[in-house]
Design a protein around this motif. Structure first.
Motif, PDB file in Angstrom:
ATOM      1  N   GLU A 175       0.797  -1.174   0.136  1.00 34.69           N
ATOM      2  CA  GLU A 175       0.113   0.016  -0.094  1.00 34.69           C
ATOM      3  C   GLU A 175       0.695   1.371  -0.075  1.00 34.69           C
ATOM      4  N   THR A 176       2.032   1.160   0.378  1.00 34.12           N
ATOM      5  CA  THR A 176       3.085   2.154   0.490  1.00 34.12           C
ATOM      6  C   THR A 176       4.434   2.073  -0.193  1.00 34.12           C
ATOM      7  N   PRO A 177       4.242   2.161  -1.484  1.00 35.55           N
ATOM      8  CA  PRO A 177       5.815   1.700  -1.966  1.00 35.55           C
ATOM      9  C   PRO A 177       6.536   3.058  -2.284  1.00 35.55           C
ATOM     10  N   ARG A 178       7.793   2.764  -2.230  1.00 34.63           N
ATOM     11  CA  ARG A 178       8.816   4.212  -2.109  1.00 34.63           C
ATOM     12  C   ARG A 178       9.606   3.867  -3.357  1.00 34.63           C
ATOM     13  N   PRO A 179       8.993   4.487  -4.692  1.00 37.87           N
ATOM     14  CA  PRO A 179       9.849   4.213  -5.909  1.00 37.87           C
ATOM     15  C   PRO A 179      11.600   4.856  -5.531  1.00 37.87           C
ATOM     16  N   GLU A 180      11.450   5.936  -5.057  1.00 34.54           N
ATOM     17  CA  GLU A 180      12.436   6.661  -4.608  1.00 34.54           C
ATOM     18  C   GLU A 180      13.768   5.796  -4.060  1.00 34.54           C
ATOM     19  N   LYS A 181      13.342   5.062  -3.191  1.00 33.40           N
ATOM     20  CA  LYS A 181      14.220   4.418  -2.425  1.00 33.40           C
ATOM     21  C   LYS A 181      14.955   3.406  -3.443  1.00 33.40           C
ATOM     22  N   ILE A 182      14.295   2.854  -4.607  1.00 31.38           N
ATOM     23  CA  ILE A 182      15.134   1.951  -5.476  1.00 31.38           C
ATOM     24  C   ILE A 182      16.002   2.624  -6.294  1.00 31.38           C
ATOM     25  N   ILE A 183      15.360   4.132  -6.736  1.00 30.60           N
ATOM     26  CA  ILE A 183      16.104   4.806  -7.630  1.00 30.60           C
ATOM     27  C   ILE A 183      17.616   5.006  -7.038  1.00 30.60           C
ATOM     28  N   SER A 184      17.642   5.658  -5.688  1.00 23.62           N
ATOM     29  CA  SER A 184      18.631   6.023  -5.115  1.00 23.62           C
ATOM     30  C   SER A 184      19.453   4.824  -4.785  1.00 23.62           C
ATOM     31  N   GLU A 185      18.814   3.572  -4.265  1.00 23.32           N
ATOM     32  CA  GLU A 185      19.803   2.310  -3.998  1.00 23.32           C
ATOM     33  C   GLU A 185      20.480   2.018  -5.230  1.00 23.32           C
ATOM     34  N   TYR A 186      19.880   1.896  -6.409  1.00 22.02           N
ATOM     35  CA  TYR A 186      20.566   1.320  -7.559  1.00 22.02           C
ATOM     36  C   TYR A 186      21.087   2.417  -8.407  1.00 22.02           C
ATOM     37  N   ASN A 187      21.198   3.551  -8.047  1.00 19.81           N
ATOM     38  CA  ASN A 187      21.570   4.435  -8.927  1.00 19.81           C
ATOM     39  C   ASN A 187      20.818   4.620 -10.273  1.00 19.81           C
TER      40      ASN A 187
END
Ligand SMILES: CC(=O)N[C@H]1[C@@H](OP(=O)(O)OP(=O)(O)OC[C@H]2O[C@@H](n3ccc(=O)[nH]c3=O)[C@H](O)[C@@H]2O)O[C@H](CO)[C@@H](O)[C@@H]1O
Length: 372
Positions: A175-187
């Motif tokens: 219900e509360t995904p954070r796309p920005e987390k993936i964008i920063s984690e995987y550059n």
């Protein structure tokens, strides 16, 4: 495992693959919300994936010694002994306030047998279109069955259980995904579209090889696209080398524990057609290409996806097994138009409207609690 007299106890029994464990975690999280006092315990298999998944949750678990059946004299004897051992372990912790929920896989059988011996209630969560062997066997001993698909209900012919078509329960984090987390984690670039490739909980070697073959063609889309590829544990080495040299942003990850974040930054998904994966792509309304696992005798992954394909929500591609170039070619024929044309992707996404049943976990949790 301790005996909790007086408290409601819900045991989720089964495992061996992510597709069995994750829907049960979703139901368990909801039970925690609806009835926080409930004792929840997983009776899983000894397969490492079960412990990998469950150790990252709030739930306790015990791996039972039960193993799959094999037609070999020594193995048959071991099978019987391990079933008996597992049944005894479960028997010792059951109280009159216990409910067993079978979640698929050979571990559910001894747990269900222990519960039935004490006349305790039993439920089944069945997410596949075609019920697996273990769920078919368990059905006659069951009070309630929760199915993802309407057509599945009619396939349980040997039971008086009440059947609920609930959809597939999703974990609360969806219900509360954070796309920005993936964008920063995987550059990754926030300005490019993302192709997510996944082989589901065990990875898919054929898909990995096909994507490696397609790398030069994907490079021509590098200005607008980047690739995030879940390769599966132990299946990533060659692909990682190829991706490191690629002239497109191509990240290879062996497994992702917060897959909701990954889905949320994907613009297209390529994957297998496992029952839970399909439900997740649809939940996020992603256009997807799926390659049903080609080695099942009953071809059940094809059936998981067929209604969605008819509705225009996905494209099914045949995995040609050993002919990996042909698999790659099949993928490219469907993928290239999707990469090039946002309109087609949007149309596919529109066709997923209303398909995912968002209250599946809540319905299942409350029906389980009514039995306690
Ligand atoms: C080869 C095989 O027999 N597969 C079966 C197995 O698939 P499998 O375990 O692969 O199950 P699914 O594809 O249905 O689900 C995979 C689950 O793993 C999660 N995931 C995957 C990769 C990752 O890096 N992180 C992660 O969390 C997905 O989000 C999903 O929740 O069980 C499914 C449900 O009974 C069946 O439909 C499949 O046919």
């Amino acid at each position: 495992m301790t005996k909790n007299n007086g408290k409601i106890q819900v045991f989720f029994a089964g495992g061996g693959t992510g597709g069995h464990i994750y829907p049960a975690i979703a139901a368990a999280q909801k039970i925690r919300k609806l009835a926080p006092e409930t004792v929840i315990h997983f009776l899983c298999s000894q397969s490492p994936i079960d412990a990998n998944i469950l150790s990252k949750t709030e739930f306790e678990y015990t791996a039972l010694p039960a193993r799959g059946f094999a037609l070999h004299p020594v193995k048959i004897l071991n099978f019987i002994l391990n079933q008996r051992k597992s049944r005894n372990i479960v028997s010792q912790v059951l109280t009159e306030k216990s409910v067993i929920v079978g979640i698929g896989g050979y571990v559910s059988a001894p747990a269900v047998a222990a519960a039935k011996k004490k006349s305790l209630p039993v439920c089944l969560i069945n997410v596949d279109y075609v019920p697996g062997k273990s769920n078919r066997l368990m059905a006659s001993k069951t009070d309630k069955i929760f199915c993802q698909y309407q057509a599945t209900a009619g396939m349980f012919t040997n039971t008086n259980a009440k059947i609920f078509v609930t959809g597939c329960p999703m974990r609360e984090e969806f219900e509360t995904p954070r796309p920005e987390k993936i964008i920063s984690e995987y550059n990754l670039s926030p300005d490019k579209s993302t192709l997510l490739v996944t082989g589901a909980s065990s990875g898919a070697l054929n898909i990995n090889i096909a994507m490696e073959t397609l790398l030069p063609r994907l490079e021509s889309f590098a200005d607008n696209w980047q690739v995030l590829h879940l390769s599966g544990r132990g299946k990533d080495t060659r692909l990682k080398d190829a991706a490191a040299k690629a002239r497109i942003e191509y990240r290879v990850v062996d497994y992702c524990d917060n897959i909701w974040d990954m889905y949320s930054c994907a613009d297209i998904v390529i994957g297998r057609a496992g029952a839970v994966s399909i439900a997740e792509y649809t939940y996020y309304r992603k256009p997807f290409i799926c390659l049903p696992y080609p080695y099942h005798k009953d071809n059940h992954q094809q059936l998981n996806a067929i209604e969605l394909e008819k509705a225009g929500a996905c494209l099914i591609v045949e995995d040609m097994k050993e002919d990996r170039n042909a698999t790659a070619e099949n993928i490219w024929q469907k993928l290239e138009p999707l990469l090039s044309n946002k309109g087609i992707r949007e149309q596919m996404s529109e066709k997923t409207a209303g398909i995912a049943k968002k209250d599946a976990a809540e319905t299942i949790a409350s029906e389980i609690l009514k039995l306690a």
